[in-house]
Design an enzyme around this catalytic site. Sequence first.
Site, short mmCIF file in Angstrom:
data_model
loop_
_atom_site.label_atom_id
_atom_site.label_comp_id
_atom_site.label_asym_id
_atom_site.label_seq_id
_atom_site.Cartn_x
_atom_site.Cartn_y
_atom_site.Cartn_z
N ASN A 1 0.80 -1.12 0.09
CA ASN A 1 -0.26 0.03 0.13
C ASN A 1 0.90 1.23 -0.09
OD1 ASN A 1 0.38 0.92 2.80
ND2 ASN A 1 -0.49 -1.15 2.99
N ARG A 2 0.21 2.51 -0.02
CA ARG A 2 1.05 3.51 -0.20
C ARG A 2 1.60 4.23 1.03
NH1 ARG A 2 -0.18 5.05 -5.43
NH2 ARG A 2 -2.14 4.37 -6.28
#
Length: 395
Positions: free
Chosen positions: A206-207
Amino acid sequence: MLAGKRIVLGVTGGIAAYKAVEVCRRLVDAGAHVVPVMTAGAEHFIGRTTLSALASEPVQTSLWDEASPIPHTRLGQSADLVLVVPATARLLAAYAAGLSTDLLTNTLLATRAPVIVCPAMHTEMWEHPAVQANVATLRARGVHIVEPESGRLAGGDVGAGRLAAPERIVEAVARVLDAGPLAGLHVVVSAGGTREPIDAVRVIANRSSGKQGYAIAAEAAARGARVSLVTTVDLPVPAGAQVHAVETAAQMQEAIEQLAASADIIVMAAAVADFRPVAAAAGKLKKDQGTPQIVLEPTPDILAGLGERKRPGQVLVGFAAETSDLLANAAAKLTRKHLDLIVANDVSAPGVGFQHDTNAVTLLRADGSVRTIPLADKRSIAQAVLDTVDDIRGT
Ligand code: C5P
């Protein structure tokens, strides 16, 4: 917070000597009794009068002309801490070799108090193997090193070697003397996004950049806590934090649960995957094997588990990164996971959350109180979070 602490402040002959004046002022403001010692070189950069005016005693420079017949041992023996700002390559070499040529090096050899040295010099000198070997020797002997930063140096050069900021140096003093407001407490922080393997080379990620978690770890350490940082990312380690590197949600769970047994405060800033592949393929999935069907299963909710087993007095902080219904979603998580505080951020807003250096958050407490922090750098957000934790501990 440093009331009554006797600190010998050694100043050596580097251009950063002028910043020692600011460090001195801050230590005195924090209640310390500062005994300044300057080397002959330091006097080329700042005047004795300047430091004498701000310190708790007049500057001492010489082994020979003081009222006390044995200043070389007296200063070191009576200190709670010896701090050297800046420490030149010469000072590091003399200290590492045990050379006692002036009052400061004598004091360093004659003390059993903790010692902090703050090196500052040009990049070429800082990176020289001899200097690095001396730093390693000192560190191995238990000397605390406040690493120089990268930035603008004297003469317009830019690089590693600039003296750490005065506030970082004072934080290090508080940490070493166990004098910060979180002294004696164990703070566990998670940071970064987990990576769940699909096959030998691919992951579901994920970011999350980990920056907010690192800022919380740095702030907690600066306030005197013992900090355990469970992280999936490789950012510069905040001074005073102990890093536990992990990759998957399962590894993060194992590390956190072990640390939680002795934690006073747990801050789950990590973006933990909610789903992972049921099984990772052993090798690399090949295109000619056709489109893979990846079956996902839920990961354990680490925070919810901690909430169920929370010890009395332990403070549990979660994060809620949302793109809609921010407060309602965050409030529901606060209750469901038995948290004391949830830090809600709307990651769809500009400059907020993942990867940015800034964040804007709403802090929701279990007692129903709500505080909104408008866009600010992540360290300031960390301060607001820990201030709120302080309030919770006090109530
Ligand atoms: O439920 P949600 O994932 O949105 O909750 C976010 C909070 O829960 C964060 O503090 C995150 O670190 C934590 N979390 C966790 N374990 C998971 C998922 C989220 O500890 N599997």
